[in-house]
Write an enzyme that holds these catalytic residues in place. Structure first.
Site, PDB file in Angstrom:
ATOM      1  CG  HIS A 186      11.852 -14.597  25.997  1.00  0.00           C
ATOM      2  ND1 HIS A 186      10.676 -14.578  25.296  1.00  0.00           N
ATOM      3  CD2 HIS A 186      12.216 -13.298  26.144  1.00  0.00           C
ATOM      4  CE1 HIS A 186      10.338 -13.318  25.037  1.00  0.00           C
ATOM      5  NE2 HIS A 186      11.268 -12.528  25.522  1.00  0.00           N
ATOM      6  CB  SER A 216      21.922   5.760  25.369  1.00  0.00           C
ATOM      7  OG  SER A 216      22.285   4.613  26.104  1.00  0.00           O
ATOM      8  CG  HIS A 256      25.929  -1.822  25.462  1.00  0.00           C
ATOM      9  ND1 HIS A 256      25.915  -0.839  24.489  1.00  0.00           N
ATOM     10  CD2 HIS A 256      24.859  -1.550  26.259  1.00  0.00           C
ATOM     11  CE1 HIS A 256      24.903  -0.016  24.700  1.00  0.00           C
ATOM     12  NE2 HIS A 256      24.230  -0.424  25.768  1.00  0.00           N
ATOM     13  CG  HIS A 313      33.172   2.664  19.765  1.00  0.00           C
ATOM     14  ND1 HIS A 313      32.619   3.020  20.965  1.00  0.00           N
ATOM     15  CD2 HIS A 313      32.538   3.419  18.819  1.00  0.00           C
ATOM     16  CE1 HIS A 313      31.697   3.966  20.772  1.00  0.00           C
ATOM     17  NE2 HIS A 313      31.636   4.216  19.473  1.00  0.00           N
ATOM     18  CG  ASN A 355      17.376  -1.648  23.857  1.00  0.00           C
ATOM     19  OD1 ASN A 355      16.595  -2.595  23.758  1.00  0.00           O
ATOM     20  ND2 ASN A 355      17.388  -0.837  24.903  1.00  0.00           N
ATOM     21  CB  CYS A 404      36.229   2.786  24.622  1.00  0.00           C
ATOM     22  SG  CYS A 404      35.575   2.628  22.939  1.00  0.00           S
ATOM     23  CB  CYS A 442      33.230   5.462  23.842  1.00  0.00           C
ATOM     24  SG  CYS A 442      32.232   4.016  24.246  1.00  0.00           S
ATOM     25  CD  GLU A 453       7.977 -16.563  26.021  1.00  0.00           C
ATOM     26  OE1 GLU A 453       8.962 -17.146  26.525  1.00  0.00           O
ATOM     27  OE2 GLU A 453       8.033 -15.917  24.965  1.00  0.00           O
ATOM     28  NE  ARG A 509      -0.989   0.555   4.910  1.00  0.00           N
ATOM     29  CZ  ARG A 509      -0.182  -0.072   5.764  1.00  0.00           C
ATOM     30  NH1 ARG A 509       0.343  -1.234   5.439  1.00  0.00           N
ATOM     31  NH2 ARG A 509       0.107   0.469   6.926  1.00  0.00           N
ATOM     32  CE  LYS A 562       3.467  -3.564  13.148  1.00  0.00           C
ATOM     33  NZ  LYS A 562       2.179  -3.499  12.445  1.00  0.00           N
ATOM     34  CD  GLN A 571      20.516  -1.338  28.831  1.00  0.00           C
ATOM     35  OE1 GLN A 571      20.234  -0.900  29.950  1.00  0.00           O
ATOM     36  NE2 GLN A 571      20.018  -0.823  27.723  1.00  0.00           N
ATOM     37  CG  HIS A 576      31.479   0.120  23.039  1.00  0.00           C
ATOM     38  ND1 HIS A 576      32.764   0.608  23.120  1.00  0.00           N
ATOM     39  CD2 HIS A 576      31.595  -1.230  23.163  1.00  0.00           C
ATOM     40  CE1 HIS A 576      33.608  -0.388  23.308  1.00  0.00           C
ATOM     41  NE2 HIS A 576      32.919  -1.518  23.332  1.00  0.00           N
TER      42      HIS A 576
HETATM   43 ZN   LIG Z   1       9.845 -16.022  24.229  1.00  0.00          ZN
HETATM   44 ZN   LIG Z   2      33.298   2.472  22.867  1.00  0.00          ZN
END
Ligand SMILES: [Zn+2]
Ligand SMILES: [Zn+2]
Length: 342
Positions: A276, A156, A161, A108, A148, A48, A45, A177, A24, A305, A163, A159
């Site tokens: 998970h 943010s 990584h 990095h 992320n 680093c 950074c 689940e 579309r 999306k 979390q 480098h």
């Molecule tokens: Zn899952």
């Molecule tokens: Zn770095």
């Protein structure tokens, strides 16, 4: 043309697949895919090696992975414990917990997809250790490990990584689940995720990669265009109990999948990646099967999306693409990273 509703057995919800709409006309916002070329080391950074972080702590001159407590913790030991009670039926509780960062490598500019299989293996053993160590705390009921990646998901620091949020509560998706898997286990004696793997293998069209111990696929019930899962073939409630051989096979499957995603549009593919794993609340979770879910926000090279009416307003996903077609795109990609082809 795929136009139907598909049941998502892990989330217990319908996904509307309306692939006839993918062409579309689109006049909305697009994403710039021109990536900045990053240096291997950046003096300012915070992640680093050898650099001073915002907290004043100095990073080790690390040579492989590097784990440290998040300087901007979302949940932490310093969160207030004496809270004012809210009025009426509202509830609150202390945002206590442990937030950590794991840098994948000193480089990095080296993403997870570009690490060697042996380096990914090393990272997986760090995740094993973190899950075990943090999960042992009496007050920690769940360990969420996630990455992320890319500006479009709001990272943010570029480098590479991930979390870790070790929390006193169990994140909603995991809670669902765990509940659904345990019910399936007590009703049928089978692990739900094993039934999913079996069905995917039987259909075969959405399998991206498989070896002796691990499998990568784009599930039948995918909500995002390139939503993909990596799982060990044997059931483990968490990554912690996987054998070195299984870790090796898993690293290979994860690498293979990430390389294909990058190769798709010859760009560093943005995503939210999450492990998970069963809650660490002391409950029974023998029906749980550890897996990694990757949720890329793009459905075209420069098209996000958007979560809108169905997703935010109603809570169910509307997918504009057929999982079989998206899996075919990934299956046809090279297994060698486009940046590393000589
Ligand atoms: Zn899952
Ligand atoms: Zn770095």
């Amino acid at each position: 043309m795929t136009w139907e509703q598909r049941w998502h057995p892990l989330r217990e919800e319908w996904v509307v697949v309306a692939a006839h709409r993918q062409d579309r006309p689109w006049i909305g916002e697009t994403v710039n895919r021109e990536a900045a070329v990053l240096p291997a080391y950046l003096p300012d950074c915070y992640f680093c090696p050898g650099n001073i972080r915002i907290s004043g702590a100095r990073n080790e001159n690390y040579t492989s992975t590097f784990v440290f407590d998040n300087d901007h913790p979302c949940v932490g030991a310093d969160a207030p414990t004496q809270l004012e009670s809210p009025v009426g039926i509202f509830q609150n509780s202390s945002a206590s917990g442990i937030s950590r960062i794991v840098c994948y490598s000193p480089r990095h500019n080296l993403t997870l997809a570009e690490l060697d299989v042996s380096e990914i293996e090393k990272l997986l053993t760090v995740w094993q250790q973190q899950y075990s160590d943090l999960g042992k705390h009496r007050s920690i009921n769940h360990v969420l490990i996630f990455e992320n990646k890319g500006e479009v998901v709001g990272v943010s620091n570029p480098h590479p990584h991930c979390q870790i949020y070790a929390t006193n509560f169990i994140f909603k998706t995991i809670d669902t689940e765990a509940r659904v898997s345990q019910r399936h286990f007590s009703e049928t004696g089978r692990v739900l995720f094993q039934d999913i793997i079996e069905s995917e293998l039987e259909d075969d069209r959405r399998i991206i990669f498989a070896n002796e111990t691990a499998i990568a696929f784009l599930p039948y019930f995918a909500r995002y265009a390139y939503e993909t899962y990596v799982a060990p073939r044997r059931s483990h409630t968490s990554i912690a109990t996987m054998s070195p051989e299984e870790i090796k096979g898993f690293a290979e499957a994860l690498k293979n999948l990430l390389v294909r995603l990058d190769n798709l549009w010859r760009m560093s593919f943005p995503y939210v990646l999450a492990l998970h794993q069963a809650p660490t609340d002391g409950g029974r979770h023998d029906g749980f099967h550890f897996h990694i879910e990757i949720h890329p926000p793009l459905r075209r090279p420069n098209l996000l999306k958007y979560l809108a009416g169905p997703e935010i307003g109603g809570g169910n996903f509307l997918s504009d693409t057929a999982p079989e077609e998206k899996a075919a795109e990934l299956r046809s990609q090279s297994e060698n990273h486009y940046k590393q082809v000589r």
